[in-house]
Design an enzyme around this catalytic site. Structure first.
Site, mmCIF file in Angstrom:
data_model
loop_
_atom_site.group_PDB
_atom_site.id
_atom_site.type_symbol
_atom_site.label_atom_id
_atom_site.label_comp_id
_atom_site.label_asym_id
_atom_site.label_seq_id
_atom_site.Cartn_x
_atom_site.Cartn_y
_atom_site.Cartn_z
ATOM 1 N N CYS A 141 0.744 -1.291 0.016
ATOM 2 C CA CYS A 141 0.040 0.044 -0.010
ATOM 3 C C CYS A 141 0.855 1.339 -0.080
ATOM 4 O O CYS A 141 0.382 2.288 -0.484
ATOM 5 C CB CYS A 141 -0.957 0.148 1.180
ATOM 6 S SG CYS A 141 -2.018 -1.426 1.133
ATOM 7 N N HIS A 200 -3.342 7.426 2.411
ATOM 8 C CA HIS A 200 -3.556 6.101 1.929
ATOM 9 C C HIS A 200 -5.047 5.759 2.387
ATOM 10 O O HIS A 200 -5.328 6.190 3.762
ATOM 11 C CB HIS A 200 -2.529 5.121 2.487
ATOM 12 C CG HIS A 200 -2.995 3.688 1.987
ATOM 13 N ND1 HIS A 200 -3.505 3.337 1.071
ATOM 14 C CD2 HIS A 200 -3.111 2.708 3.101
ATOM 15 C CE1 HIS A 200 -3.698 1.937 1.149
ATOM 16 N NE2 HIS A 200 -3.725 1.590 2.421
ATOM 17 N N ASN A 215 -9.962 0.266 -0.228
ATOM 18 C CA ASN A 215 -8.543 0.344 0.146
ATOM 19 C C ASN A 215 -8.153 -0.162 -1.100
ATOM 20 O O ASN A 215 -8.331 -1.506 -1.523
ATOM 21 C CB ASN A 215 -8.126 -0.538 1.289
ATOM 22 C CG ASN A 215 -6.598 -0.579 1.477
ATOM 23 O OD1 ASN A 215 -5.858 -0.131 0.404
ATOM 24 N ND2 ASN A 215 -6.021 -0.973 2.370
HETATM 25 O O1 UT7 Z 1 -3.622 -1.144 3.654
HETATM 26 C C1 UT7 Z 1 -2.846 -1.413 4.689
HETATM 27 C C2 UT7 Z 1 -3.298 -0.822 5.990
HETATM 28 N N1 UT7 Z 1 -4.355 -1.658 6.409
HETATM 29 C C3 UT7 Z 1 -4.915 -0.910 7.374
HETATM 30 O O2 UT7 Z 1 -4.652 0.281 7.819
HETATM 31 C C4 UT7 Z 1 -6.275 -1.710 7.975
HETATM 32 C C5 UT7 Z 1 -6.107 -1.454 9.533
HETATM 33 N N2 UT7 Z 1 -7.062 -2.087 10.195
HETATM 34 C C6 UT7 Z 1 -8.362 -1.874 10.302
HETATM 35 O O3 UT7 Z 1 -8.908 -0.982 9.551
HETATM 36 C C7 UT7 Z 1 -9.525 -2.135 11.033
HETATM 37 O O4 UT7 Z 1 -8.996 -2.993 12.184
HETATM 38 C C8 UT7 Z 1 -10.584 -3.376 10.847
HETATM 39 C C9 UT7 Z 1 -11.519 -2.556 9.890
HETATM 40 C C10 UT7 Z 1 -9.681 -4.393 9.695
HETATM 41 C C11 UT7 Z 1 -11.284 -3.946 11.720
HETATM 42 O O5 UT7 Z 1 -11.745 -3.250 12.653
HETATM 43 P P1 UT7 Z 1 -11.774 -3.365 14.153
HETATM 44 O O6 UT7 Z 1 -12.490 -2.346 14.825
HETATM 45 O O7 UT7 Z 1 -10.212 -3.511 14.622
HETATM 46 O O8 UT7 Z 1 -12.553 -4.677 14.332
HETATM 47 P P2 UT7 Z 1 -11.923 -6.138 15.011
HETATM 48 O O9 UT7 Z 1 -11.160 -6.650 14.327
HETATM 49 O O10 UT7 Z 1 -11.508 -5.649 16.416
HETATM 50 O O11 UT7 Z 1 -13.389 -6.791 14.955
HETATM 51 C C12 UT7 Z 1 -14.528 -6.510 15.596
HETATM 52 C C13 UT7 Z 1 -15.465 -7.802 15.593
HETATM 53 C C14 UT7 Z 1 -14.809 -9.245 15.950
HETATM 54 O O12 UT7 Z 1 -15.901 -9.930 16.652
HETATM 55 P P3 UT7 Z 1 -15.896 -10.077 18.065
HETATM 56 O O13 UT7 Z 1 -14.258 -10.863 17.865
HETATM 57 O O14 UT7 Z 1 -15.842 -8.850 18.788
HETATM 58 O O15 UT7 Z 1 -16.895 -11.055 18.373
HETATM 59 C C15 UT7 Z 1 -14.670 -9.629 14.596
HETATM 60 O O16 UT7 Z 1 -14.540 -11.031 14.272
HETATM 61 O O17 UT7 Z 1 -16.100 -7.744 14.415
HETATM 62 C C16 UT7 Z 1 -15.930 -9.070 13.759
HETATM 63 N N3 UT7 Z 1 -15.721 -8.578 12.453
HETATM 64 C C17 UT7 Z 1 -16.728 -8.568 11.553
HETATM 65 N N4 UT7 Z 1 -18.173 -8.534 11.602
HETATM 66 C C18 UT7 Z 1 -18.809 -8.204 10.785
HETATM 67 C C19 UT7 Z 1 -14.600 -8.733 11.647
HETATM 68 N N5 UT7 Z 1 -15.005 -8.406 10.406
HETATM 69 C C20 UT7 Z 1 -16.296 -8.385 10.281
HETATM 70 C C21 UT7 Z 1 -17.107 -8.127 9.365
HETATM 71 N N6 UT7 Z 1 -18.403 -8.027 9.527
HETATM 72 N N7 UT7 Z 1 -16.568 -7.996 7.733
#
Ligand code: UT7
Length: 321
Positions: free
Chosen positions: A115, A248, A278
């Protein structure tokens, strides 16, 4: 002494015609429009058609940028393509684009910094313009990221899209415009937090994107903010003199967090994440082109580009448009 600058002669971008809304994803994996919007700010992404390759996206963006610059492909002596989704393992997508643009001279090569690729490529192009005989360089970020997604993994497949952006950088002497400074970094100790689980040497497969989103998020906010501060600080420019942050487009919450840390107003932060998702190396030039075309970024404005990606790699570029 002559002050050589790599000025932005033109910008362009291209998005595949097919739009995939969040609701469509909710019919493929266990997710919802509300979750995707709330956690990432993404509403939709563009998906390349069957038979539409990264080089096709890159060519379209390059042609737009050349048209904007008032140049033809024959004015170009170097093509640099930042991509993680090359048409083929080799030859480089840059040489395929060179052929599709009908260019017989000059040189072309790819850069792999995921990225952060476009910010890396601007740094390399600027250095080559300052060091060598290159007068006009097309820098392209182009991706068909949809091809390396695991469409059964809801933690990644909802976040990415396809697209391309391009910038024509040209040599000019004794001007205030152009690339003022670049700052690039990498730290390979985190390569297991964001990677693709395949490759020609290790698995002889292409592989799929794997990401520890929360941990990547934390690193991204910290490292991006520091890179931006370093990039302006190294040349004695105050962040409050920056007109635009062109980030980005990984997550609206990252954009908001970094913007806040740097004391930028939300309206100074160019955001296309809702519409493009993204697009990896394409996201920064896509956002830049969007803001030039809609009249926000004007000639003479100071723009600070930033990116963060797998590796980890990250960086920032300061330029006067
Ligand atoms: O381009 C390279 C750089 N990339 C980035 O910078 C991405 C960085 N990370 C992010 O943008 C965020 O961490 C995400 C958008 C990927 C995720 O957001 P988050 O607030 O960190 O959520 P999380 O991973 O902590 O997930 C929260 C909950 C989990 O469930 P539990 O464990 O709380 O029950 C996940 O399993 O949301 C669940 N979850 C989803 N639910 C519905 C994860 N993906 C999904 C989904 N739909 N697509």
């Amino acid at each position: 002494m002559t002050n050589i600058r790599s000025v932005v002669r033109g910008v362009g971008s291209y998005l595949p015609a097919r739009i995939m809304k969040n609701d469509e994803l909710a019919s493929i994996v266990d997710t919802s429009d509300a979750w995707i919007r709330e956690r990432s700010g993404i509403e939709q992404r563009h998906i390349a058609a069957d038979g539409e390759f990264t080089s096709d996206l890159g060519v379209a963006a390059a042609k737009n940028a050349l048209g904007h610059a008032g140049l033809t492909s024959h004015d170009i002596d170097l093509i640099i393509v930042a991509t993680t989704t090359p048409d083929l393992t080799f030859p480089s997508t840059a040489t395929i684009i060179q052929e599709k643009l009908g260019l017989r001279g000059g040189a072309a090569f790819d850069i792999q910094a995921v990225c952060s690729g476009f910010v890396y490529a601007v740094h390399v192009a600027d250095a080559m313009i300052k060091a060598g005989p290159y007068r006009n360089v097309v820098v392209i970020g182009a991706e068909t990221f949809s091809r390396i997604l695991d469409w059964e993994d809801r933690t990644t497949c909802v976040l990415f899209g396809d697209g391309a952006g391009a910038m024509v950088l040209g040599r000019e002497d004794n001007t205030e415009q152009g690339v003022i400074n670049s700052f690039i970094r990498s730290d390979g100790q985190h390569c297991d937090l964001l990677y693709v689980d395949g490759g020609p040497s290790r698995t002889q497969t292409v592989g799929h994107v794997r990401m520890e989103g929360k941990q990547v998020f934390r690193h991204a906010v910290k490292d991006i903010a520091l890179a931006m501060k370093t990039c302006v600080g190294q040349v004695g420019i105050d962040i409050k003199d920056v007109n635009w942050m062109v980030p980005h487009q990984a997550n609206q919450r990252i954009l908001d967090g970094v913007g806040r840390q740097l004391g930028l107003k939300p309206e100074q932060v160019i955001s296309t994440v809702a519409k493009h998702a993204n697009t990896s190396a394409a996201s920064v030039p896509l956002a830049f082109d969007t803001a030039v075309r809609d009249g926000r970024i004007k000639r003479g404005d100071l723009a600070l580009l930033e990116a963060f990606g797998g590796g980890f790699t990250w960086g920032a570029s300061l330029l006067r448009y």
